[in-house]
Write a protein that holds these residues in place. Structure first.
Motif, PDB file in Angstrom:
ATOM      1  N   GLU A  42      18.929 -19.941 119.922  1.00 51.80           N
ATOM      2  CA  GLU A  42      18.684 -19.714 118.487  1.00 51.80           C
ATOM      3  C   GLU A  42      17.596 -18.670 118.282  1.00 51.80           C
ATOM      4  OE1 GLU A  42      17.868 -23.649 117.207  1.00 51.80           O
ATOM      5  OE2 GLU A  42      19.986 -24.263 117.173  1.00 51.80           O
ATOM      6  N   GLU A  43      16.552 -18.734 119.097  1.00 55.82           N
ATOM      7  CA  GLU A  43      15.462 -17.763 118.976  1.00 55.82           C
ATOM      8  C   GLU A  43      15.932 -16.359 119.360  1.00 55.82           C
ATOM      9  OE1 GLU A  43      12.511 -19.460 121.492  1.00 55.82           O
ATOM     10  OE2 GLU A  43      11.763 -20.862 119.976  1.00 55.82           O
ATOM     11  N   ASP A  50      23.064 -16.250 113.673  1.00 57.18           N
ATOM     12  CA  ASP A  50      22.581 -17.521 113.139  1.00 57.18           C
ATOM     13  C   ASP A  50      23.365 -18.650 113.804  1.00 57.18           C
ATOM     14  OD1 ASP A  50      21.327 -19.467 111.677  1.00 57.18           O
ATOM     15  OD2 ASP A  50      22.492 -19.120 109.852  1.00 57.18           O
ATOM     16  N   LYS A  73      18.333 -14.921 116.641  1.00 58.23           N
ATOM     17  CA  LYS A  73      17.698 -14.422 115.413  1.00 58.23           C
ATOM     18  C   LYS A  73      17.251 -12.971 115.566  1.00 58.23           C
ATOM     19  CE  LYS A  73      16.065 -18.898 113.698  1.00 58.23           C
ATOM     20  NZ  LYS A  73      14.900 -19.783 113.512  1.00 58.23           N
TER      21      LYS A  73
END
Length: 224
Positions: free
Chosen positions: A81-82, A90, A85
């Motif tokens: 997820e990091e 997403d 981004k």
């Protein structure tokens, strides 16, 4: 004579591989960072798990069996997820309910390639988004037909082909060939069919590889 070079990149990937989605985004950025090189991209099949039934499996149970420790899976998701981004992804892993068999998705990607590289690239991106950002079951024929149609393909024709055995063996054999070539993980970027960049490398690494191959072609060290 123009000094501008054209290189081909075959991306061996699976559309349920989160690192492949990340790799796609980084490749796009690397191509954008190489405006003096024309890059032709083609997508090649790989199945992370061809044993998944055609109807798919409950993803939560499947991933628990695969990872064992739920904390390991949670940590992996947080890391992705990091990273996502940073490139405009997403990831919504909680939205994914089905772990699909991707053979049919790869069949549609193959047909998209016959339609044209722009259509294939658009479809691959659409499938990544549908699965990882919206949680759709990309093993479902209705989802695949809609994605194909949205990407510029003939929906009814794709639906008819999916209902048949068209290109099942061809896709399976191509994925098996990748394994025989020594590709054990994806994404794998094959430049000019000769040089492999393994994994979702940083944008700078991919851009450097593009420039090195282009320079080698300019010097005549590789076929034009």
């Amino acid at each position: 004579m123009s000094e501008r070079q054209t290189i081909r990149i075959d991306v061996v990937s699976d559309v349920v591989c989160p690192w492949c989605f990340l790799g796609q985004k980084r490749l796009d950025a690397a191509i954008a960072a190489s405006p003096d090189v024309d890059v032709a991209v083609a997508w090649r099949p790989y199945q992370l798990d061809p044993t998944i039934p055609a109807a798919g499996m409950d993803r939560k149970a499947y991933m628990k069996a695969k990872f064992g420790d739920e904390s390991r899976l949670r940590d992996a998701h947080i890391r992705l997820e990091e990273l996502g981004k940073a490139v405009g992804i997403d990831y919504d892993f909680d939205a994914i309910k089905v772990a699909p068999n991707t053979l049919d998705a790869h069949r549609v990607i193959r047909w998209a390639g016959a339609t044209g590289p722009d259509v294939q690239n658009k479809l691959v991106r659409q499938l990544f988004r549908l699965y990882f950002e919206q949680g759709h079951n990309i093993g479902d024929h209705t989802v695949l037909v809609k994605a194909a149609q949205d990407s510029g393909m003939d929906g009814p024709v794709v639906g008819s082909l999916l209902a048949s055995d068209s290109d099942r063996s061809a896709v399976t054999e191509e994925a098996a060939t990748a394994s025989r070539m020594g590709i054990t993980g994806v994404p794998c970027f094959l430049l000019e069919g000769k040089y492999a960049v393994m994994g979702a490398q940083e944008t700078a690494t991919l851009a450097d590889a593009i420039q090195q191959i282009a320079e080698a072609k300019k010097r005549g060290e590789l076929p034009a």
